[in-house]
Motif scaffolding. Structure first.
Motif, PDB file in Angstrom:
ATOM      1  N   ASP A   1     -40.521  37.595  48.903  1.00  0.00           N
ATOM      2  CA  ASP A   1     -41.001  36.212  49.000  1.00  0.00           C
ATOM      3  C   ASP A   1     -41.998  35.910  47.889  1.00  0.00           C
ATOM      4  OD1 ASP A   1     -41.265  33.626  50.432  1.00  0.00           O
ATOM      5  OD2 ASP A   1     -43.298  34.337  50.802  1.00  0.00           O
ATOM      6  N   LEU A   2     -42.919  36.841  47.646  1.00  0.00           N
ATOM      7  CA  LEU A   2     -43.877  36.655  46.555  1.00  0.00           C
ATOM      8  C   LEU A   2     -43.162  36.617  45.210  1.00  0.00           C
ATOM      9  CD1 LEU A   2     -46.807  39.022  47.610  1.00  0.00           C
ATOM     10  CD2 LEU A   2     -46.921  36.535  47.357  1.00  0.00           C
TER      11      LEU A   2
ATOM     12  N   ALA B   1     -63.076  27.288  56.575  1.00  0.00           N
ATOM     13  CA  ALA B   1     -62.001  27.569  57.535  1.00  0.00           C
ATOM     14  C   ALA B   1     -60.645  27.148  56.970  1.00  0.00           C
ATOM     15  CB  ALA B   1     -62.280  26.858  58.854  1.00  0.00           C
ATOM     16  N   ARG B   2     -60.585  26.017  56.292  1.00  0.00           N
ATOM     17  CA  ARG B   2     -59.327  25.578  55.677  1.00  0.00           C
ATOM     18  C   ARG B   2     -58.843  26.600  54.655  1.00  0.00           C
ATOM     19  NH1 ARG B   2     -57.351  23.599  51.093  1.00  0.00           N
ATOM     20  NH2 ARG B   2     -59.365  23.541  50.044  1.00  0.00           N
ATOM     21  N   LEU B   3     -59.753  27.080  53.832  1.00  0.00           N
ATOM     22  CA  LEU B   3     -59.384  28.067  52.809  1.00  0.00           C
ATOM     23  C   LEU B   3     -58.926  29.373  53.439  1.00  0.00           C
ATOM     24  CD1 LEU B   3     -62.255  27.367  50.275  1.00  0.00           C
ATOM     25  CD2 LEU B   3     -59.817  26.856  49.951  1.00  0.00           C
ATOM     26  N   VAL B   4     -59.595  29.805  54.474  1.00  0.00           N
ATOM     27  CA  VAL B   4     -59.200  31.041  55.158  1.00  0.00           C
ATOM     28  C   VAL B   4     -57.792  30.887  55.721  1.00  0.00           C
ATOM     29  CG1 VAL B   4     -59.685  32.529  57.138  1.00  0.00           C
ATOM     30  CG2 VAL B   4     -61.557  31.785  55.645  1.00  0.00           C
ATOM     31  N   ARG B   5     -57.501  29.759  56.326  1.00  0.00           N
ATOM     32  CA  ARG B   5     -56.155  29.538  56.873  1.00  0.00           C
ATOM     33  C   ARG B   5     -55.104  29.549  55.766  1.00  0.00           C
ATOM     34  NH1 ARG B   5     -59.306  25.874  60.410  1.00  0.00           N
ATOM     35  NH2 ARG B   5     -59.199  26.831  62.501  1.00  0.00           N
TER      36      ARG B   5
ATOM     37  N   HIS C   1     -50.761  32.000  51.142  1.00  0.00           N
ATOM     38  CA  HIS C   1     -51.052  31.959  49.699  1.00  0.00           C
ATOM     39  C   HIS C   1     -50.218  30.909  48.970  1.00  0.00           C
ATOM     40  CE1 HIS C   1     -52.623  35.950  50.794  1.00  0.00           C
ATOM     41  NE2 HIS C   1     -53.598  35.581  49.975  1.00  0.00           N
ATOM     42  N   ARG C   2     -50.173  29.724  49.533  1.00  0.00           N
ATOM     43  CA  ARG C   2     -49.449  28.620  48.887  1.00  0.00           C
ATOM     44  C   ARG C   2     -50.345  27.376  48.856  1.00  0.00           C
ATOM     45  NH1 ARG C   2     -44.245  30.079  47.857  1.00  0.00           N
ATOM     46  NH2 ARG C   2     -43.382  31.753  49.105  1.00  0.00           N
ATOM     47  N   PRO C   3     -51.419  27.436  48.085  1.00  0.00           N
ATOM     48  CA  PRO C   3     -52.287  26.258  47.987  1.00  0.00           C
ATOM     49  C   PRO C   3     -51.616  25.152  47.170  1.00  0.00           C
ATOM     50  CG  PRO C   3     -52.971  27.907  46.408  1.00  0.00           C
ATOM     51  CD  PRO C   3     -51.879  28.537  47.242  1.00  0.00           C
TER      52      PRO C   3
ATOM     53  N   LEU D   1     -59.107  31.157  45.434  1.00  0.00           N
ATOM     54  CA  LEU D   1     -59.152  32.161  46.500  1.00  0.00           C
ATOM     55  C   LEU D   1     -57.827  32.902  46.601  1.00  0.00           C
ATOM     56  CD1 LEU D   1     -60.677  33.573  48.764  1.00  0.00           C
ATOM     57  CD2 LEU D   1     -59.881  31.757  50.308  1.00  0.00           C
ATOM     58  N   SER D   2     -56.722  32.171  46.550  1.00  0.00           N
ATOM     59  CA  SER D   2     -55.411  32.817  46.611  1.00  0.00           C
ATOM     60  C   SER D   2     -55.252  33.806  45.462  1.00  0.00           C
ATOM     61  CB  SER D   2     -54.303  31.761  46.570  1.00  0.00           C
ATOM     62  OG  SER D   2     -53.042  32.380  46.636  1.00  0.00           O
ATOM     63  N   ASP D   3     -55.602  33.385  44.258  1.00  0.00           N
ATOM     64  CA  ASP D   3     -55.463  34.270  43.098  1.00  0.00           C
ATOM     65  C   ASP D   3     -56.335  35.516  43.228  1.00  0.00           C
ATOM     66  OD1 ASP D   3     -53.738  32.381  42.080  1.00  0.00           O
ATOM     67  OD2 ASP D   3     -54.888  32.015  40.246  1.00  0.00           O
TER      68      ASP D   3
END
Length: 194
Positions: free
Chosen positions: A159-160, A94-98, A103-105, A115-117
């Motif tokens: 932004d990206l 759930a933390r990763l999904v949030r 996309h700023r881990p 996961l973001s990548d």
């Protein structure tokens, strides 16, 4: 390999099947996107990125499981993971999904970075696939007028593009950064914000 065989838990097949149904929809956030994210996680692992394959794989399965183009899609997907997964996985998935909402881990979060990548790797797709991705995103937001969509899309891309790196792992940067930057520049130029 079929998506069903890529389910990272050896059981919970009813949950897997519910997720496959949820992902089976038109637009970009579809079964192809799920498959591509899983493929990119495999690439990152093969290139030496260290992360828990089961946890990040589960997060991939859940990250856009609820997708209606709403601001709380990730939150609703995360809550589904919290309710449905065994306790040993639920909180971290759930933390990763949030995290995929922005996309700023943190740099010290190998699971979040992977996961973001993997989720953003479509930005580095060959031109034909990138253009299909953009068309899919537009289909996801068919309820939004053209001018508002173009402005919103340009803001997201700007932004990206302003980030020092699009990808958080060294492996992701090596595999995808240059092509992703070129695709973003081309799309932003087409939106009138290059």
């Amino acid at each position: 390999m079929t998506l069903a065989r890529r389910w990272p838990l050896p059981d919970h097949h009813d949950l897997r099947d519910d997720l496959l149904v949820a992902w089976d929809r038109p637009g970009y956030h579809d079964l192809l996107h799920l498959s591509e994210v899983l493929d990119r996680l495999d690439q990152l692992a093969a290139a030496g990125a260290g992360f828990d394959r089961t946890v990040v794989g589960l997060a991939a399965w859940f990250h856009d499981a609820v997708y209606q183009g709403a601001e709380d899609d990730e939150e609703r997907s995360a809550r589904w993971a919290e309710r449905a997964l065994p306790p040993m996985y639920a909180e971290e998935v759930a933390r990763l999904v949030r995290m995929t909402a922005h996309h700023r881990p943190d740099d010290g979060d190998p699971a979040g970075c992977a996961l973001s990548d993997a989720d953003l790797a479509v930005l580095a797709a060959p031109r034909e696939r990138y253009d299909a991705y953009v068309a899919g995103v537009r289909a996801d937001f068919a309820h939004v007028g053209d001018a508002d969509f173009r402005a919103g899309r340009a803001a997201v891309l700007a932004d990206l593009a302003a980030k020092p790196h699009l990808f958080h792992t060294a492996q992701g940067r090596g595999l995808w950064e240059a092509q992703a930057r070129a695709n973003l520049e081309r799309e932003l130029t087409g939106l009138g914000r290059g």
